[in-house]
Design a protein around this motif. Structure first.
Motif, mmCIF file in Angstrom:
data_model
loop_
_atom_site.group_PDB
_atom_site.id
_atom_site.type_symbol
_atom_site.label_atom_id
_atom_site.label_comp_id
_atom_site.label_asym_id
_atom_site.label_seq_id
_atom_site.Cartn_x
_atom_site.Cartn_y
_atom_site.Cartn_z
ATOM 1 N N PRO A 1 0.804 -1.221 0.000
ATOM 2 C CA PRO A 1 0.000 0.000 0.000
ATOM 3 C C PRO A 1 0.843 1.279 0.000
ATOM 4 O O PRO A 1 0.361 2.331 -0.417
ATOM 5 C CB PRO A 1 -0.817 -0.121 1.298
ATOM 6 N N ASP A 2 2.069 1.210 0.482
ATOM 7 C CA ASP A 2 2.947 2.378 0.512
ATOM 8 C C ASP A 2 4.330 1.953 0.021
ATOM 9 O O ASP A 2 5.272 1.805 0.796
ATOM 10 C CB ASP A 2 3.036 2.936 1.940
ATOM 11 N N PRO A 3 4.488 1.725 -1.297
ATOM 12 C CA PRO A 3 5.724 1.130 -1.822
ATOM 13 C C PRO A 3 6.925 2.063 -1.684
ATOM 14 O O PRO A 3 6.782 3.289 -1.553
ATOM 15 C CB PRO A 3 5.396 0.883 -3.297
ATOM 16 N N ARG B 1 4.546 4.362 -8.074
ATOM 17 C CA ARG B 1 4.434 4.560 -9.516
ATOM 18 C C ARG B 1 4.254 6.033 -9.870
ATOM 19 O O ARG B 1 4.647 6.488 -10.941
ATOM 20 C CB ARG B 1 3.253 3.739 -10.046
ATOM 21 N N ARG B 2 3.673 6.805 -8.942
ATOM 22 C CA ARG B 2 3.425 8.218 -9.226
ATOM 23 C C ARG B 2 4.726 9.001 -9.409
ATOM 24 O O ARG B 2 4.741 10.029 -10.099
ATOM 25 C CB ARG B 2 2.610 8.839 -8.097
ATOM 26 N N VAL B 3 5.829 8.520 -8.784
ATOM 27 C CA VAL B 3 7.093 9.232 -8.918
ATOM 28 C C VAL B 3 7.639 9.081 -10.330
ATOM 29 O O VAL B 3 8.037 10.063 -10.979
ATOM 30 C CB VAL B 3 8.111 8.718 -7.877
ATOM 31 N N LEU B 4 7.656 7.864 -10.845
ATOM 32 C CA LEU B 4 8.162 7.635 -12.205
ATOM 33 C C LEU B 4 7.244 8.235 -13.260
ATOM 34 O O LEU B 4 7.693 8.565 -14.365
ATOM 35 C CB LEU B 4 8.329 6.135 -12.451
ATOM 36 N N ALA B 5 5.948 8.355 -12.943
ATOM 37 C CA ALA B 5 4.995 8.909 -13.902
ATOM 38 C C ALA B 5 4.976 10.424 -13.886
ATOM 39 O O ALA B 5 4.346 11.042 -14.757
ATOM 40 C CB ALA B 5 3.587 8.376 -13.618
ATOM 41 N N ALA C 1 11.173 9.790 -15.338
ATOM 42 C CA ALA C 1 11.700 8.524 -15.860
ATOM 43 C C ALA C 1 12.768 8.738 -16.933
ATOM 44 O O ALA C 1 13.880 8.193 -16.821
ATOM 45 C CB ALA C 1 10.557 7.657 -16.380
ATOM 46 N N PRO C 2 12.506 9.516 -18.012
ATOM 47 C CA PRO C 2 13.569 9.708 -19.008
ATOM 48 C C PRO C 2 14.769 10.466 -18.455
ATOM 49 O O PRO C 2 15.901 10.211 -18.878
ATOM 50 C CB PRO C 2 12.877 10.494 -20.123
ATOM 51 N N ALA C 3 14.549 11.390 -17.505
ATOM 52 C CA ALA C 3 15.679 12.115 -16.924
ATOM 53 C C ALA C 3 16.599 11.163 -16.176
ATOM 54 O O ALA C 3 17.828 11.289 -16.238
ATOM 55 C CB ALA C 3 15.184 13.223 -15.996
ATOM 56 N N VAL D 1 7.434 16.266 -9.159
ATOM 57 C CA VAL D 1 7.358 15.383 -7.996
ATOM 58 C C VAL D 1 6.792 16.173 -6.821
ATOM 59 O O VAL D 1 7.216 17.300 -6.560
ATOM 60 C CB VAL D 1 8.747 14.821 -7.640
ATOM 61 N N GLY D 2 5.846 15.590 -6.094
ATOM 62 C CA GLY D 2 5.244 16.260 -4.953
ATOM 63 C C GLY D 2 6.222 16.410 -3.806
ATOM 64 O O GLY D 2 7.213 15.675 -3.704
ATOM 65 N N PRO D 3 5.960 17.378 -2.896
ATOM 66 C CA PRO D 3 6.868 17.596 -1.759
ATOM 67 C C PRO D 3 7.083 16.341 -0.913
ATOM 68 O O PRO D 3 8.167 16.130 -0.379
ATOM 69 C CB PRO D 3 6.156 18.691 -0.959
ATOM 70 N N ALA D 4 6.070 15.486 -0.805
ATOM 71 C CA ALA D 4 6.206 14.294 0.032
ATOM 72 C C ALA D 4 7.179 13.273 -0.543
ATOM 73 O O ALA D 4 7.634 12.377 0.168
ATOM 74 C CB ALA D 4 4.840 13.638 0.231
ATOM 75 N N ASP D 5 7.510 13.401 -1.833
ATOM 76 C CA ASP D 5 8.372 12.415 -2.490
ATOM 77 C C ASP D 5 9.704 13.006 -2.944
ATOM 78 O O ASP D 5 10.446 12.332 -3.671
ATOM 79 C CB ASP D 5 7.659 11.824 -3.712
#
Length: 489
Positions: free
Chosen positions: A260-262, A266-270, A275-277, A394-398
């Motif tokens: 549930p909290d990997p 996936r939201r980070v790579l998306a 991802a390309p960077a 990327v959101g502040p939490a990540d």
């Protein structure tokens, strides 16, 4: 009174520039410790009784722990607080470096280097996340990343220089004592200058299964690449390591899908061009590590330079990298970040292609000075633009996790690149040894490595249009702010 769960700094009202100086110092210390040992390795081997394979582990133990634990380090920073994790990482880094300098047995030295890599894996993503936290998107962030790129690029060259000076004048233990002293100074500066803040992902929890499988899988993959480059790809060690990586890394992907909290959502790579960077950063890392590995070897084994002279030879490269990084925000403001990145990569490719013309009877002014200036002018802007793209959207939490991811990409790319380039160089040297002198055969190997390196940033430049398409669309004012350009009057 501080809110529970927050971090407090001694003086959080200080200007962001002072905090940026401390955080840049943390990044400089980490990068410097990656290269400062290279020139000292022969002296370390003789001083502590290392074998040739043991000598390589003085470098590999640090790199393995650093690269494998960057992702967990970034996630822990998001969960527990970036400043708190940064301070803990600096303390461990300093203690481990001091232990390495005092070591009298090979096993203690290698163990201390692994612990030093663990500390660095906490420092690098936490420091980058704090830079992003203190400098929101806009011109200020562009300038901050310019400073970040300057110290990152200069740290590698400065490590070779400082390693040569310390080894020749004070002895090899001071290579590690200097790293410890630098970490202590940065720790004190962080306490005094960097403000605290609440953990941004306090509602989550650490994915232990993903952390273990990712760390062990990356260690196995990096070890296999490193050992294969030195001892042959079909020997039992590399084959076993690759088999473990083939099991552990897919297991990591499966665990991430169900948790549930990997560890790596996936939201980070998306998010945007993340991802390309990271892919392009891995390609850049392969060139970066290879450059600082083969360049001192050519200087010492072919040109006959001592450790101090080899270190001094890195100064023009460091100066050019610093200048290129400092100019990166202005270049991006005029041409756009994608064009600035492509120009940096192609300039880097041109410098490496020029390096591929080195000669057995060459000299530093005629064979190295011009190419190193060109390499630095391309390396700086490329690193700054890729670091910025890797955290865009990327959101502040990540942000701590994103910082760990981009550093992981660079480290893993460096391991892959050095293994491949080392194999190519060894093969070219062996082929030339039958018909040429030793220095000529070595030069042929280094030329092959630089030529292959030149192809990597040239190919990476072709990926920049895809990176641009992944960048979130925004209005003109927002786009200019993200590029570091001033808004129109």
């Amino acid at each position: 009174m501080a809110t529970p769960g927050t971090e407090t700094g001694t003086n959080s009202a200080l200007r962001p520039g002072a905090a940026l100086a401390a955080l840049a110092g943390a990044q400089f210390t980490v990068v410097l410790s990656t290269s400062i040992v290279n020139v000292a390795l022969p002296a370390v081997r003789d001083g502590i009784g290392l074998s040739d394979s043991g000598m390589s582990w003085v470098v590999n133990a640090y790199g393995l722990a650093f690269g494998a634990l960057l992702l967990p380090g970034g996630r822990v920073a998001d969960l527990l607080g970036r400043r708190r994790v940064l301070l803990a990482g600096l303390a461990l880094f300093a203690a481990a470096a001091l232990t390495a300098g005092l070591a009298t047995t090979p096993w203690l030295l290698v163990t201390a280097r692994a612990a030093q890599g663990l500390g660095a894996a906490a420092v690098a993503p936490a420091a980058l996340a704090l830079v992003m936290q203190l400098h929101p998107a806009g011109p200020g962030r562009g300038r901050a990343l310019g400073v970040w790129g300057a110290v990152s690029g200069a740290g590698g060259a400065a490590g070779v220089l400082l390693g040569g000076v310390l080894t020749e004048r004070l002895g090899w233990p001071w290579v590690f004592h200097a790293s410890a002293a630098g970490a202590v100074l940065v720790l004190a500066a962080t306490v005094l200058l960097v403000p605290g803040g609440a953990p941004t992902a306090s509602g989550g929890r650490l994915d232990l299964g993903g952390t273990v499988t990712a760390a062990l899988g990356l260690v196995a993959l990096t070890y296999g690449l490193t050992a294969g480059g030195h001892g042959g790809w079909t020997s039992p060690g590399p084959l076993t390591a690759f088999a473990l990586a083939a099991v552990l890394l897919p297991a990591f992907v499966l665990l991430e899908r169900r948790h549930p909290d990997p560890l790596l959502p996936r939201r980070v790579l998306a998010a945007g061009p993340v991802a390309p960077a990271n892919l392009v950063m891995a390609l850049l890392g392969s060139v970066w590590v290879g450059l600082f590995y083969f360049l001192p070897l050519y200087q010492q084994q072919v040109l006959g330079a001592g450790p101090l002279a080899a270190g001094l030879g890195q100064l023009p490269l460091a100066a050019a990298t610093t200048a290129g990084s400092s100019l990166a925000p202005r270049i991006a403001a005029r041409t756009g970040p994608t064009a600035a990145l492509a120009a940096g990569l192609l300039t880097l490719a041109g410098g490496l292609l020029w390096l591929a013309r080195i000669r057995p009877d060459g000299s530093y002014p005629s064979d190295l000075l011009g190419p190193l200036l060109l390499v630095g002018l391309g390396l700086g802007p490329a690193f700054v633009q890729l670091t910025s793209a890797a955290v865009t959207g990327v959101g502040p939490a990540d942000s701590g996790l994103a910082g760990g991811l981009v550093n992981t990409s660079r480290q893993l790319g460096g391991a892959v690149g050095l293994a491949v380039l080392g194999s190519l160089a060894a093969s070219a040297t062996a082929g030339a040894a039958a018909h040429h002198t030793r220095t000529a055969a070595l030069t042929e190997g280094y030329r092959t490595a630089f030529l292959a390196s030149a192809l990597v940033p040239a190919a990476a430049a072709a990926l920049t249009p895809y990176l641009a398409r992944r960048t979130p669309a925004a209005g003109p004012a927002a786009a200019r702010a993200a590029d570091g350009a001033p808004a129109p009057r």
